[in-house]
Motif scaffolding. Structure first.
Motif, mmCIF file in Angstrom:
data_model
loop_
_atom_site.group_PDB
_atom_site.id
_atom_site.type_symbol
_atom_site.label_atom_id
_atom_site.label_comp_id
_atom_site.label_asym_id
_atom_site.label_seq_id
_atom_site.Cartn_x
_atom_site.Cartn_y
_atom_site.Cartn_z
ATOM 1 N N SER A 288 0.805 -1.225 0.000
ATOM 2 C CA SER A 288 0.000 0.000 0.000
ATOM 3 C C SER A 288 0.836 1.273 0.000
ATOM 4 N N ARG A 289 2.097 1.186 0.399
ATOM 5 C CA ARG A 289 2.994 2.337 0.584
ATOM 6 C C ARG A 289 2.470 3.284 1.680
ATOM 7 N N ALA A 290 1.553 2.796 2.501
ATOM 8 C CA ALA A 290 0.990 3.640 3.558
ATOM 9 C C ALA A 290 1.953 3.821 4.719
ATOM 10 N N HIS A 291 2.864 2.882 4.927
ATOM 11 C CA HIS A 291 3.766 2.922 6.078
ATOM 12 C C HIS A 291 5.207 3.188 5.691
ATOM 13 N N TYR A 292 5.508 3.009 4.399
ATOM 14 C CA TYR A 292 6.864 3.233 3.901
ATOM 15 C C TYR A 292 6.752 3.440 2.390
ATOM 16 N N PRO A 293 7.573 4.274 1.780
ATOM 17 C CA PRO A 293 7.407 4.579 0.354
ATOM 18 C C PRO A 293 7.971 3.488 -0.565
ATOM 19 N N ALA A 294 7.669 2.253 -0.265
ATOM 20 C CA ALA A 294 8.074 1.113 -1.083
ATOM 21 C C ALA A 294 7.287 -0.092 -0.596
ATOM 22 N N ASP A 295 7.224 -1.138 -1.403
ATOM 23 C CA ASP A 295 6.664 -2.394 -0.941
ATOM 24 C C ASP A 295 7.588 -2.981 0.121
ATOM 25 N N VAL A 296 7.000 -3.543 1.176
ATOM 26 C CA VAL A 296 7.797 -4.091 2.271
ATOM 27 C C VAL A 296 7.176 -5.390 2.765
ATOM 28 N N ALA A 297 7.996 -6.189 3.430
ATOM 29 C CA ALA A 297 7.516 -7.366 4.148
ATOM 30 C C ALA A 297 8.255 -7.440 5.468
ATOM 31 N N VAL A 298 7.553 -7.857 6.507
ATOM 32 C CA VAL A 298 8.163 -8.152 7.797
ATOM 33 C C VAL A 298 8.008 -9.647 8.014
ATOM 34 N N VAL A 299 9.138 -10.335 8.205
ATOM 35 C CA VAL A 299 9.117 -11.795 8.268
ATOM 36 C C VAL A 299 9.864 -12.272 9.505
ATOM 37 N N GLU A 300 9.666 -13.541 9.784
ATOM 38 C CA GLU A 300 10.370 -14.220 10.873
ATOM 39 C C GLU A 300 11.879 -14.081 10.708
ATOM 40 N N ASP A 301 12.569 -13.845 11.805
ATOM 41 C CA ASP A 301 14.029 -13.815 11.798
ATOM 42 C C ASP A 301 14.535 -15.192 12.234
ATOM 43 N N VAL A 302 14.997 -15.964 11.263
ATOM 44 C CA VAL A 302 15.565 -17.277 11.565
ATOM 45 C C VAL A 302 17.022 -17.041 11.931
ATOM 46 N N ARG A 303 17.343 -17.132 13.220
ATOM 47 C CA ARG A 303 18.635 -16.677 13.707
ATOM 48 C C ARG A 303 19.743 -17.727 13.603
ATOM 49 N N GLY A 304 19.408 -18.925 13.143
ATOM 50 C CA GLY A 304 20.453 -19.918 12.958
ATOM 51 C C GLY A 304 21.386 -19.517 11.821
ATOM 52 N N ALA A 305 22.465 -20.239 11.683
ATOM 53 C CA ALA A 305 23.436 -19.964 10.627
ATOM 54 C C ALA A 305 22.842 -20.297 9.272
ATOM 55 N N THR A 306 23.490 -19.810 8.224
ATOM 56 C CA THR A 306 23.159 -20.327 6.900
ATOM 57 C C THR A 306 23.654 -21.766 6.806
ATOM 58 N N LEU A 307 23.066 -22.488 5.884
ATOM 59 C CA LEU A 307 23.520 -23.860 5.656
ATOM 60 C C LEU A 307 24.976 -23.865 5.190
ATOM 61 N N GLN A 308 25.366 -22.860 4.457
ATOM 62 C CA GLN A 308 26.757 -22.757 4.022
ATOM 63 C C GLN A 308 27.703 -22.685 5.211
ATOM 64 N N ALA A 309 27.370 -21.849 6.197
ATOM 65 C CA ALA A 309 28.227 -21.720 7.381
ATOM 66 C C ALA A 309 28.270 -23.026 8.166
ATOM 67 N N LEU A 310 27.124 -23.707 8.267
ATOM 68 C CA LEU A 310 27.089 -24.967 9.010
ATOM 69 C C LEU A 310 27.914 -26.039 8.300
ATOM 70 N N LEU A 311 27.819 -26.107 6.983
ATOM 71 C CA LEU A 311 28.606 -27.087 6.239
ATOM 72 C C LEU A 311 30.096 -26.841 6.394
ATOM 73 N N GLU A 312 30.484 -25.585 6.448
ATOM 74 C CA GLU A 312 31.897 -25.259 6.609
ATOM 75 C C GLU A 312 32.385 -25.565 8.022
ATOM 76 N N ARG A 313 31.529 -25.330 9.013
ATOM 77 C CA ARG A 313 31.931 -25.499 10.411
ATOM 78 C C ARG A 313 31.855 -26.947 10.879
ATOM 79 N N ASP A 314 30.776 -27.647 10.489
ATOM 80 C CA ASP A 314 30.545 -28.994 11.009
ATOM 81 C C ASP A 314 29.722 -29.784 9.997
ATOM 82 N N PRO A 315 30.364 -30.336 8.971
ATOM 83 C CA PRO A 315 29.617 -31.050 7.929
ATOM 84 C C PRO A 315 28.752 -32.183 8.475
ATOM 85 N N ALA A 316 29.225 -32.887 9.489
ATOM 86 C CA ALA A 316 28.432 -33.992 10.043
ATOM 87 C C ALA A 316 27.133 -33.484 10.658
ATOM 88 N N ALA A 317 27.210 -32.361 11.366
ATOM 89 C CA ALA A 317 26.009 -31.794 11.986
ATOM 90 C C ALA A 317 25.020 -31.304 10.945
#
Length: 340
Positions: free
Chosen positions: A124-153
């Motif tokens: 709607s641009r009613a709250h900010y002058p662009a389209d926006v989304a507010v989404v869940e913050d998944v605070r875990g690492a990226t899969l890339q970081a996990l693969l680099e740190r602990d491939p077995a995990a």
């Protein structure tokens, strides 16, 4: 409404091209968005701009109770890609925007494929002058970081990602295209990829001496590979850029797909060429039977040409992580020449 930041523009060969200013989000700008997403009385204590995006802004909002959410902003100041004349029917035209995000999110959610949950999707641009989304913050690492740190995990998450890809592949479509947009008239994925690869070859040859010298041989190889592909009229759902950096790992180990705007029905071989490229040895978790080897060969060369032309085109603008893009283009150049 936004704070102005001056960015230096560098040419693709590293020379300074000029300066421009971009407006990024500050804390005082998101009050209305936070209230609309989370309710009256809520506010953001801090706004942190996250790295990596080239088409939309991605921000972590630290809220009054110290919890966090993520804000997506689709605004020209957040898009580092140079303007280009694109056919709206082109499947590979710039995959960005709230409409594409919303449709892709709904499609994946219906399949049971996890993406960050949505608190607000506002056009709607009613709250900010662009389209926006507010989404869940998944605070875990990226899969890339996990693969680099602990491939077995990372094994259980990789197994779950393989299951998610199976669900997407099983979402058979009789047309190609994105959930939010009609498919192109030509339903031949291989022809679409070939035509795009020829354009990328021309673009890459103007920028990279090695590809210029081998241009005729690359063109001949593309034609040869495309001629071997047999017609097909059944398609799976593909993410399009599903590297391990586009998968977050939730607390329960679930893979959470992000940057989903490019979701479309297409040949699944296109997805698997990218998966194989980005996951390397860890692709073994994601291998699937019955992929067409002729499509894989064509799409591999086409993908590498796109990874030469695209990053160098991005560097015509003021994208900040320049060495990263040059590295991508350099590796892809070597793979193109090795395919001859």
């Amino acid at each position: 409404m936004t704070t102005r930041h001056r960015a230096t523009t560098l040419g693709a060969h590293g020379g300074h091209g000029g300066t421009m200013e971009r407006g990024f989000v500050e804390r005082e700008h998101v009050a209305g968005v936070v209230r609309a997403a989370l309710g009256q009385g809520r506010h953001a204590r801090e706004v942190l701009r996250l790295r990596g995006g080239s088409k939309k802004g991605v921000y972590r909002l630290v809220l009054d109770d110290a919890s966090t959410v993520v804000l997506y902003v689709w605004h020209p100041d957040e898009n580092y890609w140079p303007a280009a004349d694109e056919d709206p029917a082109d499947l590979f035209a710039e995959a960005s925007g709230a409409d594409l995000f919303g449709a892709a999110h709904a499609q994946l959610t219906a399949l049971g494929v996890r993406t960050p949950s949505v608190h607000l999707l506002d056009r709607s641009r009613a709250h900010y002058p662009a389209d926006v989304a507010v989404v869940e913050d998944v605070r875990g690492a990226t899969l890339q970081a996990l693969l680099e740190r602990d491939p077995a995990a990372a094994g259980p998450t990789m197994a779950k990602l393989a299951t998610a890809l199976d669900r997407m592949r099983g979402s058979a479509g009789t047309r190609i295209g994105r959930p939010a947009a009609p498919g192109p008239r030509d339903g031949d994925c291989a022809r679409i990829v070939l035509d795009r690869a020829v354009r990328h070859l021309a673009e890459a040859a103007e920028r990279v001496a090695g590809i210029a010298a081998a241009r005729d041989r690359v063109a001949g190889r593309l034609t040869e590979l495309a001629a071997a592909v047999r017609p097909r009229r059944a398609y799976g759902l593909v993410h399009g850029e599903l590297g391990p950096d586009h998968v977050l790992v939730a607390d329960d180990g679930d893979p959470v797909l992000i940057d989903i705007e490019g979701l479309m029905w297409f040949d699944v071989e296109w997805e698997h060429v990218f998966l194989r490229l980005r996951f390397g040895a860890d692709y073994r978790w994601l291998e699937t039977p019955d992929l067409d080897p002729d499509r894989l060969r064509l799409y591999d060369l086409a993908m590498n040409l796109s990874l030469v032309a695209g990053p160098l085109r991005l560097l015509d603008g003021d994208f900040p992580d320049r060495e990263f893009m040059l590295d991508i283009a350099g590796h892809a150049t070597r793979r193109v020449l090795a395919a001859l």
